[in-house]
Design a protein around this motif. Structure first.
Motif, mmCIF file in Angstrom:
data_model
loop_
_atom_site.group_PDB
_atom_site.id
_atom_site.type_symbol
_atom_site.label_atom_id
_atom_site.label_comp_id
_atom_site.label_asym_id
_atom_site.label_seq_id
_atom_site.Cartn_x
_atom_site.Cartn_y
_atom_site.Cartn_z
ATOM 1 N N ASP A 1 0.547 -1.321 0.011
ATOM 2 C CA ASP A 1 -0.038 -0.060 -0.061
ATOM 3 C C ASP A 1 0.682 1.114 -0.093
ATOM 4 O OD1 ASP A 1 -2.696 1.468 0.663
ATOM 5 O OD2 ASP A 1 -1.373 2.404 2.128
ATOM 6 N N GLU A 2 0.528 2.180 -0.722
ATOM 7 C CA GLU A 2 1.231 3.383 -1.061
ATOM 8 C C GLU A 2 1.311 4.271 0.221
ATOM 9 O OE1 GLU A 2 1.236 7.362 -3.814
ATOM 10 O OE2 GLU A 2 0.406 5.454 -4.617
ATOM 11 N N GLY A 3 0.214 4.435 1.035
ATOM 12 C CA GLY A 3 0.093 5.174 1.994
ATOM 13 C C GLY A 3 0.835 4.796 3.108
ATOM 14 N N GLU A 4 0.943 3.375 3.370
ATOM 15 C CA GLU A 4 1.510 2.923 4.331
ATOM 16 C C GLU A 4 3.151 3.044 4.170
ATOM 17 O OE1 GLU A 4 0.042 -0.984 4.742
ATOM 18 O OE2 GLU A 4 -1.737 -0.411 5.599
ATOM 19 N N CYS A 5 3.430 2.632 2.770
ATOM 20 C CA CYS A 5 4.760 2.921 2.516
ATOM 21 C C CYS A 5 5.444 4.458 2.919
ATOM 22 C CB CYS A 5 5.348 2.315 1.219
ATOM 23 S SG CYS A 5 5.023 0.620 1.006
ATOM 24 N N ARG A 6 4.782 5.076 2.339
ATOM 25 C CA ARG A 6 5.106 6.631 2.693
ATOM 26 C C ARG A 6 5.376 7.116 4.071
ATOM 27 N NH1 ARG A 6 5.480 9.295 -1.991
ATOM 28 N NH2 ARG A 6 4.032 8.536 -3.779
ATOM 29 N N ALA A 7 4.297 6.427 4.888
ATOM 30 C CA ALA A 7 4.534 6.451 6.439
ATOM 31 C C ALA A 7 5.766 5.979 6.818
ATOM 32 C CB ALA A 7 3.064 6.110 7.047
ATOM 33 N N VAL A 8 5.744 4.699 6.683
ATOM 34 C CA VAL A 8 7.077 4.158 7.246
ATOM 35 C C VAL A 8 8.283 4.790 6.853
ATOM 36 C CG1 VAL A 8 8.436 1.850 7.138
ATOM 37 C CG2 VAL A 8 5.718 1.747 7.565
ATOM 38 N N ALA A 9 8.427 5.064 5.424
ATOM 39 C CA ALA A 9 9.582 5.759 4.897
ATOM 40 C C ALA A 9 9.865 6.958 5.513
ATOM 41 C CB ALA A 9 9.504 5.831 3.637
ATOM 42 N N GLN A 10 8.877 7.628 6.171
ATOM 43 C CA GLN A 10 8.978 9.035 6.951
ATOM 44 C C GLN A 10 9.628 8.746 8.084
ATOM 45 O OE1 GLN A 10 9.097 12.009 6.046
ATOM 46 N NE2 GLN A 10 9.649 12.841 8.210
ATOM 47 N N MET A 11 9.221 7.729 8.913
ATOM 48 C CA MET A 11 9.547 7.156 10.161
ATOM 49 C C MET A 11 11.056 7.057 10.168
ATOM 50 S SD MET A 11 6.275 4.864 11.647
ATOM 51 C CE MET A 11 4.679 5.754 11.216
ATOM 52 N N MET A 12 11.187 6.284 9.219
ATOM 53 C CA MET A 12 12.709 5.677 8.991
ATOM 54 C C MET A 12 13.702 6.800 8.807
ATOM 55 S SD MET A 12 12.463 2.258 7.030
ATOM 56 C CE MET A 12 14.015 1.480 7.152
ATOM 57 N N ARG A 13 13.187 7.701 7.795
ATOM 58 C CA ARG A 13 14.169 9.029 7.704
ATOM 59 C C ARG A 13 14.297 9.679 8.916
ATOM 60 N NH1 ARG A 13 11.362 9.203 2.565
ATOM 61 N NH2 ARG A 13 9.619 10.379 3.350
ATOM 62 N N GLU A 14 13.663 9.800 9.883
ATOM 63 C CA GLU A 14 13.823 10.524 11.013
ATOM 64 C C GLU A 14 15.036 9.908 11.716
ATOM 65 O OE1 GLU A 14 10.227 10.650 13.436
ATOM 66 O OE2 GLU A 14 8.919 11.614 11.656
ATOM 67 N N THR A 15 15.061 8.599 11.690
ATOM 68 C CA THR A 15 16.356 8.050 12.504
ATOM 69 C C THR A 15 17.405 8.382 11.739
ATOM 70 O OG1 THR A 15 16.110 5.944 11.176
ATOM 71 C CG2 THR A 15 14.609 5.969 13.257
ATOM 72 N N MET A 16 17.365 8.712 10.354
ATOM 73 C CA MET A 16 18.709 8.863 9.625
ATOM 74 C C MET A 16 19.610 10.062 10.059
ATOM 75 S SD MET A 16 17.235 7.564 5.795
ATOM 76 C CE MET A 16 16.388 6.030 5.425
ATOM 77 N N ARG A 17 18.611 11.122 10.577
ATOM 78 C CA ARG A 17 19.461 12.396 10.858
ATOM 79 C C ARG A 17 20.547 12.273 11.709
ATOM 80 N NH1 ARG A 17 13.578 15.483 11.842
ATOM 81 N NH2 ARG A 17 12.801 15.223 9.610
ATOM 82 N N GLU A 18 20.620 11.257 12.495
ATOM 83 C CA GLU A 18 21.591 10.988 13.479
ATOM 84 C C GLU A 18 22.842 10.475 12.955
ATOM 85 O OE1 GLU A 18 20.192 8.163 16.229
ATOM 86 O OE2 GLU A 18 18.199 9.149 16.672
ATOM 87 N N ARG A 19 22.665 10.112 11.678
ATOM 88 C CA ARG A 19 23.940 9.639 10.881
ATOM 89 C C ARG A 19 24.676 10.654 9.953
ATOM 90 N NH1 ARG A 19 25.264 5.024 13.400
ATOM 91 N NH2 ARG A 19 23.293 4.128 14.209
ATOM 92 N N ASN A 20 26.023 10.492 9.733
ATOM 93 C CA ASN A 20 26.920 11.438 9.231
ATOM 94 C C ASN A 20 26.807 10.989 7.676
ATOM 95 O OD1 ASN A 20 28.900 12.941 7.727
ATOM 96 N ND2 ASN A 20 30.144 12.757 9.390
ATOM 97 N N GLU A 21 25.966 11.590 7.092
ATOM 98 C CA GLU A 21 25.679 11.016 5.616
ATOM 99 C C GLU A 21 27.178 11.170 4.790
ATOM 100 O OE1 GLU A 21 23.022 13.935 4.463
ATOM 101 O OE2 GLU A 21 21.217 13.258 5.580
ATOM 102 N N SER A 22 27.822 11.989 4.811
ATOM 103 C CA SER A 22 28.984 11.989 3.733
ATOM 104 C C SER A 22 29.950 11.127 4.034
ATOM 105 C CB SER A 22 29.863 13.435 4.207
ATOM 106 O OG SER A 22 30.385 13.405 5.430
ATOM 107 N N GLU A 23 30.265 10.227 5.094
ATOM 108 C CA GLU A 23 30.764 9.159 5.492
ATOM 109 C C GLU A 23 30.461 7.891 4.992
ATOM 110 O OE1 GLU A 23 31.561 8.840 9.647
ATOM 111 O OE2 GLU A 23 32.611 10.908 9.683
ATOM 112 N N VAL A 24 29.078 7.619 4.488
ATOM 113 C CA VAL A 24 28.328 6.562 4.011
ATOM 114 C C VAL A 24 28.796 6.118 2.632
ATOM 115 C CG1 VAL A 24 26.379 4.978 3.637
ATOM 116 C CG2 VAL A 24 26.624 6.677 5.618
ATOM 117 N N ARG A 25 29.929 5.071 2.344
ATOM 118 C CA ARG A 25 30.333 4.922 1.152
ATOM 119 C C ARG A 25 30.369 3.353 1.131
ATOM 120 N NH1 ARG A 25 30.063 9.396 -0.309
ATOM 121 N NH2 ARG A 25 31.362 11.234 -1.031
ATOM 122 N N VAL A 26 29.811 2.568 0.434
ATOM 123 C CA VAL A 26 29.862 0.902 0.513
ATOM 124 C C VAL A 26 29.016 0.612 -0.570
ATOM 125 C CG1 VAL A 26 27.925 0.880 2.092
ATOM 126 C CG2 VAL A 26 29.533 -0.635 2.032
#
Length: 372
Positions: free
Chosen positions: A218-243
Protein backbone atom coordinates in the motif's frame (compact mmCIF):
# COMPACT_ATOMS: atom_id res chain seq x y z
CA UNK A 1 12.51 -6.55 -55.94
CA UNK A 2 11.86 -3.12 -54.39
CA UNK A 3 14.09 -2.06 -51.52
CA UNK A 4 15.45 1.14 -49.99
CA UNK A 5 14.61 4.30 -51.94
CA UNK A 6 12.81 2.33 -54.65
CA UNK A 7 10.47 0.82 -52.04
CA UNK A 8 9.63 4.27 -50.69
CA UNK A 9 8.83 5.45 -54.23
CA UNK A 10 6.73 2.34 -54.89
CA UNK A 11 4.74 2.79 -51.68
CA UNK A 12 4.33 6.48 -52.40
CA UNK A 13 2.81 5.56 -55.77
CA UNK A 14 0.49 3.11 -54.03
CA UNK A 15 -0.55 5.86 -51.62
CA UNK A 16 -1.49 7.99 -54.63
CA UNK A 17 -3.66 5.32 -56.27
CA UNK A 18 -5.00 3.45 -53.23
CA UNK A 19 -5.15 6.17 -50.58
CA UNK A 20 -8.21 4.87 -48.73
CA UNK A 21 -7.23 1.19 -48.90
CA UNK A 22 -3.52 1.40 -47.99
CA UNK A 23 -3.10 1.61 -44.21
CA UNK A 24 -0.28 3.99 -43.18
CA UNK A 25 0.65 1.57 -40.36
CA UNK A 26 1.44 -1.07 -42.98
CA UNK A 27 3.52 1.39 -44.99
CA UNK A 28 5.68 2.38 -42.02
CA UNK A 29 6.11 -1.22 -40.77
CA UNK A 30 7.09 -2.41 -44.26
CA UNK A 31 9.71 0.31 -44.63
CA UNK A 32 11.17 -0.42 -41.19
CA UNK A 33 11.35 -4.16 -41.93
CA UNK A 34 13.10 -3.44 -45.23
CA UNK A 35 15.58 -1.08 -43.54
CA UNK A 36 16.48 -3.63 -40.88
CA UNK A 37 17.04 -6.21 -43.62
CA UNK A 38 16.24 -9.34 -41.66
CA UNK A 39 13.33 -11.28 -40.24
CA UNK A 40 11.62 -9.04 -37.71
CA UNK A 41 9.24 -9.90 -34.92
CA UNK A 42 7.35 -7.80 -32.41
CA UNK A 43 9.44 -5.19 -30.69
CA UNK A 44 12.31 -5.31 -33.18
CA UNK A 45 11.31 -2.21 -35.08
CA UNK A 46 8.17 -2.60 -37.24
CA UNK A 47 5.82 -2.61 -34.27
CA UNK A 48 7.24 0.68 -33.02
CA UNK A 49 6.97 2.18 -36.48
CA UNK A 50 3.31 1.24 -36.72
CA UNK A 51 2.58 2.35 -33.15
CA UNK A 52 3.76 5.88 -33.89
CA UNK A 53 0.59 6.29 -35.95
CA UNK A 54 -1.84 5.45 -33.15
CA UNK A 55 -2.31 9.18 -32.56
CA UNK A 56 -2.78 10.03 -36.26
CA UNK A 57 -5.65 12.42 -36.81
CA UNK A 58 -8.34 11.76 -39.41
CA UNK A 59 -6.83 11.76 -42.88
CA UNK A 60 -7.80 13.86 -45.88
CA UNK A 61 -10.00 12.43 -48.61
CA UNK A 62 -7.15 12.71 -51.14
CA UNK A 63 -3.39 12.09 -50.66
CA UNK A 64 -1.42 15.27 -49.86
CA UNK A 65 1.82 16.24 -51.56
CA UNK A 66 4.84 14.25 -50.40
CA UNK A 67 7.06 16.28 -48.08
CA UNK A 68 10.55 17.39 -49.16
CA UNK A 69 13.68 16.36 -47.29
CA UNK A 70 14.06 19.87 -45.89
CA UNK A 71 10.48 19.84 -44.63
CA UNK A 72 11.03 16.48 -42.95
CA UNK A 73 14.16 17.72 -41.17
CA UNK A 74 12.41 20.87 -39.99
CA UNK A 75 9.40 18.92 -38.70
CA UNK A 76 11.72 16.49 -36.88
CA UNK A 77 13.28 19.41 -34.99
CA UNK A 78 9.79 20.75 -34.25
CA UNK A 79 8.72 17.38 -32.83
CA UNK A 80 11.62 17.24 -30.38
CA UNK A 81 11.04 20.85 -29.32
CA UNK A 82 7.35 20.10 -28.81
CA UNK A 83 8.20 17.17 -26.53
CA UNK A 84 10.54 19.32 -24.46
CA UNK A 85 7.97 22.12 -24.34
CA UNK A 86 4.98 19.80 -23.82
CA UNK A 87 3.26 20.96 -26.99
CA UNK A 88 1.44 18.90 -29.60
CA UNK A 89 2.53 18.60 -33.24
CA UNK A 90 0.51 16.75 -35.86
CA UNK A 91 1.86 13.83 -37.87
CA UNK A 92 2.12 13.80 -41.67
CA UNK A 93 -0.73 11.95 -43.36
CA UNK A 94 1.38 9.80 -45.67
CA UNK A 95 2.89 6.69 -44.12
CA UNK A 96 6.01 7.21 -46.25
CA UNK A 97 6.45 10.68 -44.74
CA UNK A 98 5.88 9.40 -41.20
CA UNK A 99 8.64 6.82 -41.71
CA UNK A 100 11.06 9.44 -43.06
CA UNK A 101 10.12 11.81 -40.22
CA UNK A 102 10.74 9.34 -37.42
CA UNK A 103 14.04 8.17 -38.87
CA UNK A 104 15.15 11.78 -38.37
CA UNK A 105 13.39 12.16 -35.01
CA UNK A 106 15.07 8.97 -33.79
CA UNK A 107 18.50 10.43 -34.53
CA UNK A 108 17.63 13.58 -32.58
CA UNK A 109 16.30 11.87 -29.47
CA UNK A 110 19.53 9.87 -29.23
CA UNK A 111 21.65 13.04 -29.12
CA UNK A 112 22.91 13.58 -25.56
CA UNK A 113 21.76 17.20 -25.34
CA UNK A 114 18.22 16.17 -26.26
CA UNK A 115 18.28 13.18 -23.92
CA UNK A 116 19.09 15.53 -21.04
CA UNK A 117 16.35 17.99 -22.02
CA UNK A 118 13.72 15.28 -22.44
CA UNK A 119 14.68 13.63 -19.14
CA UNK A 120 14.42 16.96 -17.32
CA UNK A 121 10.92 17.52 -18.72
CA UNK A 122 9.52 14.00 -18.46
CA UNK A 123 11.40 12.50 -15.48
CA UNK A 124 8.09 11.67 -13.82
CA UNK A 125 6.49 9.65 -16.60
CA UNK A 126 8.91 7.91 -18.99
CA UNK A 127 8.53 4.53 -17.26
CA UNK A 128 4.80 4.52 -18.05
CA UNK A 129 5.61 5.43 -21.66
CA UNK A 130 7.32 2.07 -22.18
CA UNK A 131 4.02 0.25 -21.61
CA UNK A 132 1.81 2.78 -23.39
CA UNK A 133 0.24 4.19 -20.22
CA UNK A 134 1.45 7.78 -20.59
CA UNK A 135 0.24 10.70 -22.72
CA UNK A 136 0.76 10.35 -26.46
CA UNK A 137 3.85 12.59 -26.57
CA UNK A 138 5.70 10.32 -24.12
CA UNK A 139 4.70 7.13 -25.92
CA UNK A 140 5.82 8.66 -29.24
CA UNK A 141 9.20 9.58 -27.71
CA UNK A 142 9.73 6.05 -26.47
CA UNK A 143 8.69 4.58 -29.82
CA UNK A 144 10.96 6.98 -31.74
CA UNK A 145 13.93 6.03 -29.54
CA UNK A 146 13.10 2.32 -29.90
CA UNK A 147 12.75 2.63 -33.66
CA UNK A 148 16.20 4.24 -33.91
CA UNK A 149 17.69 1.47 -31.76
CA UNK A 150 16.17 -1.19 -34.00
CA UNK A 151 17.37 0.51 -37.19
CA UNK A 152 20.89 1.15 -35.86
CA UNK A 153 21.76 -1.90 -33.76
CA UNK A 154 23.98 -2.01 -31.79
CA UNK A 155 23.45 1.40 -30.18
CA UNK A 156 26.08 2.82 -27.82
CA UNK A 157 26.09 5.54 -25.18
CA UNK A 158 28.77 7.16 -23.05
CA UNK A 159 28.34 8.38 -19.48
CA UNK A 160 31.13 9.78 -17.31
CA UNK A 161 33.70 8.34 -19.69
CA UNK A 162 32.16 4.84 -19.52
CA UNK A 163 30.96 3.40 -22.84
CA UNK A 164 27.94 1.09 -22.77
CA UNK A 165 26.68 -0.94 -25.76
CA UNK A 166 23.31 -2.70 -26.02
CA UNK A 167 23.57 -6.49 -26.02
CA UNK A 168 20.68 -6.93 -28.48
CA UNK A 169 17.91 -4.99 -30.21
CA UNK A 170 15.50 -5.26 -27.28
CA UNK A 171 18.17 -4.01 -24.88
CA UNK A 172 18.92 -1.15 -27.25
CA UNK A 173 15.30 -0.04 -27.12
CA UNK A 174 15.48 0.07 -23.32
CA UNK A 175 18.95 1.59 -23.12
CA UNK A 176 17.59 5.01 -24.14
CA UNK A 177 15.38 5.28 -21.03
CA UNK A 178 18.20 4.01 -18.85
CA UNK A 179 20.52 6.63 -20.36
CA UNK A 180 17.95 9.30 -19.45
CA UNK A 181 18.09 8.13 -15.81
CA UNK A 182 21.90 8.03 -15.73
CA UNK A 183 22.32 11.50 -17.22
CA UNK A 184 19.54 13.19 -15.27
CA UNK A 185 20.65 11.80 -11.90
CA UNK A 186 24.42 11.98 -12.52
CA UNK A 187 25.38 8.32 -12.22
CA UNK A 188 28.90 7.66 -10.81
CA UNK A 189 31.34 6.05 -13.24
CA UNK A 190 32.31 3.54 -10.56
CA UNK A 191 28.75 2.25 -10.29
CA UNK A 192 28.50 1.76 -14.06
CA UNK A 193 31.78 -0.15 -14.18
CA UNK A 194 30.61 -2.31 -11.26
CA UNK A 195 27.24 -3.34 -12.70
CA UNK A 196 28.36 -3.40 -16.36
CA UNK A 197 32.02 -4.50 -16.15
CA UNK A 198 32.19 -5.46 -19.83
CA UNK A 199 30.39 -2.32 -20.95
CA UNK A 200 27.34 -4.32 -22.09
CA UNK A 201 23.75 -3.42 -21.19
CA UNK A 202 21.16 -6.19 -21.07
CA UNK A 203 17.71 -4.73 -20.56
CA UNK A 204 14.73 -6.52 -19.09
CA UNK A 205 12.52 -3.88 -17.36
CA UNK A 206 11.54 -6.08 -14.45
CA UNK A 207 10.15 -3.17 -12.45
CA UNK A 208 7.54 -2.32 -15.08
CA UNK A 209 5.71 -5.56 -14.26
CA UNK A 210 4.08 -3.67 -11.39
CA UNK A 211 2.21 -1.70 -14.08
CA UNK A 212 0.80 -4.92 -15.49
CA UNK A 213 -1.21 -6.04 -12.47
CA UNK A 214 1.44 -7.23 -9.98
CA UNK A 215 0.58 -6.42 -6.38
CA UNK A 216 2.70 -3.91 -4.47
CA UNK A 217 2.46 -2.77 -0.83
CA UNK A 218 0.00 0.00 0.00
CA UNK A 219 1.37 3.39 -1.07
CA UNK A 220 0.14 5.32 1.96
CA UNK A 221 1.55 2.82 4.44
CA UNK A 222 4.90 2.78 2.65
CA UNK A 223 5.15 6.57 2.72
CA UNK A 224 4.42 6.59 6.44
CA UNK A 225 7.04 3.95 7.19
CA UNK A 226 9.66 5.65 4.99
CA UNK A 227 9.06 8.96 6.78
CA UNK A 228 9.54 7.33 10.18
CA UNK A 229 12.77 5.73 8.98
CA UNK A 230 14.06 9.03 7.61
CA UNK A 231 13.74 10.54 11.07
CA UNK A 232 16.25 8.01 12.39
CA UNK A 233 18.71 8.77 9.58
CA UNK A 234 19.30 12.31 10.80
CA UNK A 235 21.58 10.92 13.49
CA UNK A 236 24.03 9.56 10.90
CA UNK A 237 26.86 11.36 9.11
CA UNK A 238 25.75 11.06 5.51
CA UNK A 239 29.05 12.07 3.93
CA UNK A 240 30.87 9.11 5.49
CA UNK A 241 28.57 6.47 4.00
CA UNK A 242 30.38 4.86 1.08
CA UNK A 243 29.85 1.14 0.47
CA UNK A 244 28.61 -1.33 -2.16
CA UNK A 245 27.24 -4.85 -1.88
CA UNK A 246 24.77 -7.31 -3.43
CA UNK A 247 21.65 -7.97 -1.36
CA UNK A 248 19.55 -11.12 -1.79
CA UNK A 249 15.79 -10.71 -2.25
CA UNK A 250 13.21 -13.08 -0.82
CA UNK A 251 10.99 -14.71 -3.44
CA UNK A 252 8.01 -14.02 -1.17
CA UNK A 253 8.60 -10.25 -1.14
CA UNK A 254 6.91 -7.90 -3.59
CA UNK A 255 10.25 -7.53 -5.40
CA UNK A 256 10.66 -11.29 -5.56
CA UNK A 257 7.24 -11.60 -7.17
CA UNK A 258 8.46 -9.25 -9.90
CA UNK A 259 11.24 -11.74 -10.70
CA UNK A 260 13.96 -9.81 -8.84
CA UNK A 261 16.46 -11.96 -6.95
CA UNK A 262 19.23 -9.49 -6.07
CA UNK A 263 19.75 -5.76 -5.53
CA UNK A 264 23.16 -4.33 -6.39
CA UNK A 265 23.47 -1.50 -3.89
CA UNK A 266 25.95 1.38 -4.31
CA UNK A 267 25.83 3.95 -1.49
CA UNK A 268 27.50 7.37 -1.78
CA UNK A 269 26.56 9.85 0.92
CA UNK A 270 22.85 10.70 0.70
CA UNK A 271 22.33 8.60 -2.42
CA UNK A 272 21.94 4.98 -3.39
CA UNK A 273 22.29 3.71 -6.92
CA UNK A 274 20.49 0.39 -7.14
CA UNK A 275 20.47 -2.17 -9.97
CA UNK A 276 18.08 -5.11 -10.03
CA UNK A 277 18.97 -8.64 -11.12
CA UNK A 278 16.82 -11.70 -11.72
CA UNK A 279 17.50 -15.40 -12.14
CA UNK A 280 19.87 -14.59 -15.01
CA UNK A 281 22.28 -13.23 -12.37
CA UNK A 282 23.48 -10.02 -14.02
CA UNK A 283 22.15 -6.51 -13.21
CA UNK A 284 19.63 -5.04 -15.63
CA UNK A 285 17.89 -1.70 -15.03
CA UNK A 286 19.22 0.70 -12.39
CA UNK A 287 17.87 3.79 -10.66
CA UNK A 288 18.75 6.49 -8.13
CA UNK A 289 17.37 6.97 -4.60
CA UNK A 290 18.13 9.84 -2.21
CA UNK A 291 17.41 10.60 1.44
CA UNK A 292 14.43 12.92 1.70
CA UNK A 293 13.39 12.41 -1.94
CA UNK A 294 13.04 8.67 -2.21
CA UNK A 295 13.24 7.31 -5.75
CA UNK A 296 14.46 10.38 -7.66
CA UNK A 297 12.64 9.85 -10.99
CA UNK A 298 9.99 7.72 -12.64
CA UNK A 299 12.13 7.17 -15.72
CA UNK A 300 13.02 3.58 -14.81
CA UNK A 301 10.87 3.06 -11.70
CA UNK A 302 7.08 3.20 -12.26
CA UNK A 303 5.36 5.61 -9.82
CA UNK A 304 3.19 3.00 -8.11
CA UNK A 305 6.18 1.00 -6.87
CA UNK A 306 8.35 3.97 -5.84
CA UNK A 307 6.97 4.29 -2.24
CA UNK A 308 7.65 0.61 -1.52
CA UNK A 309 11.18 0.91 -2.90
CA UNK A 310 11.65 3.97 -0.70
CA UNK A 311 11.07 1.77 2.37
CA UNK A 312 13.51 -0.87 1.15
CA UNK A 313 16.27 1.59 0.25
CA UNK A 314 15.78 3.61 3.42
CA UNK A 315 16.45 0.42 5.34
CA UNK A 316 19.47 -0.42 3.20
CA UNK A 317 20.91 3.06 3.67
CA UNK A 318 20.60 2.65 7.44
CA UNK A 319 22.39 -0.71 7.20
CA UNK A 320 25.18 0.97 5.21
CA UNK A 321 25.39 3.81 7.72
CA UNK A 322 26.03 1.45 10.63
CA UNK A 323 28.69 -0.42 8.66
CA UNK A 324 27.04 -3.31 6.82
CA UNK A 325 29.68 -3.13 4.09
CA UNK A 326 32.50 -3.96 6.52
CA UNK A 327 33.41 -7.62 6.92
CA UNK A 328 34.53 -9.29 10.13
CA UNK A 329 33.08 -9.56 13.66
CA UNK A 330 29.89 -7.65 14.28
CA UNK A 331 28.12 -8.18 10.94
CA UNK A 332 25.51 -10.45 12.51
CA UNK A 333 24.81 -7.96 15.29
CA UNK A 334 24.46 -5.18 12.70
CA UNK A 335 21.78 -7.16 10.91
CA UNK A 336 19.97 -7.67 14.20
CA UNK A 337 20.27 -3.95 14.88
CA UNK A 338 18.75 -3.21 11.50
CA UNK A 339 15.75 -5.41 12.26
CA UNK A 340 15.23 -3.58 15.53
CA UNK A 341 15.51 -0.22 13.74
CA UNK A 342 12.97 -1.29 11.12
CA UNK A 343 10.61 -2.57 13.81
CA UNK A 344 10.86 0.74 15.66
CA UNK A 345 9.97 2.55 12.45
CA UNK A 346 6.82 0.52 11.79
CA UNK A 347 5.57 -0.07 15.32
CA UNK A 348 3.30 2.99 15.42
CA UNK A 349 1.77 2.09 12.08
CA UNK A 350 1.29 -1.51 13.23
CA UNK A 351 -0.50 -0.34 16.35
CA UNK A 352 -2.81 1.85 14.30
CA UNK A 353 -3.76 -1.12 12.16
CA UNK A 354 -4.09 -3.45 15.12
CA UNK A 355 -1.47 -5.94 13.95
CA UNK A 356 1.88 -7.03 15.34
CA UNK A 357 5.17 -5.51 14.28
CA UNK A 358 6.39 -8.73 12.68
CA UNK A 359 3.21 -9.06 10.65
CA UNK A 360 3.60 -5.46 9.50
CA UNK A 361 7.19 -6.12 8.40
CA UNK A 362 6.14 -9.26 6.55
CA UNK A 363 3.45 -7.36 4.69
CA UNK A 364 5.86 -4.63 3.60
CA UNK A 365 9.01 -6.66 2.93
CA UNK A 366 7.75 -10.16 2.25
CA UNK A 367 8.75 -12.05 5.41
CA UNK A 368 12.15 -10.54 6.18
CA UNK A 369 14.54 -13.00 7.76
CA UNK A 370 17.98 -11.60 7.09
CA UNK A 371 17.18 -10.99 3.44
CA UNK A 372 14.99 -8.35 1.83
Amino acid sequence: MWTGASLIEALRTLEDVAWEELAPEFVVAALVADRIGRTCKGIEGPMHGAQILWALDERSARPPRAMSGQEIEGLAEEFVESWVGRRSVGLPERGTDVYRLFVEVGKLVWEERNVQRIAATHAGELAAGYVGLAEKQVVQMVDAAALHAALNHPVRVEVEGVQIVAADVSSGEELWGQWCEWLYCGVPAGFLRWVHPLGVYRGYRKLERCLRGSEVPDEGECRAVAQMMRETMRERNESEVRVAWVESVSEESFLGKLGIRHLWVWVEGRRIWCAVAGDEGYPVESFCWEIGRGVVTNIVVPPNIAPALDVVLSALWWVAAVGYGRSGPGTESLMKAWKVQLANAVVRLAELRGVGVEEMIRELLGGHSGRL
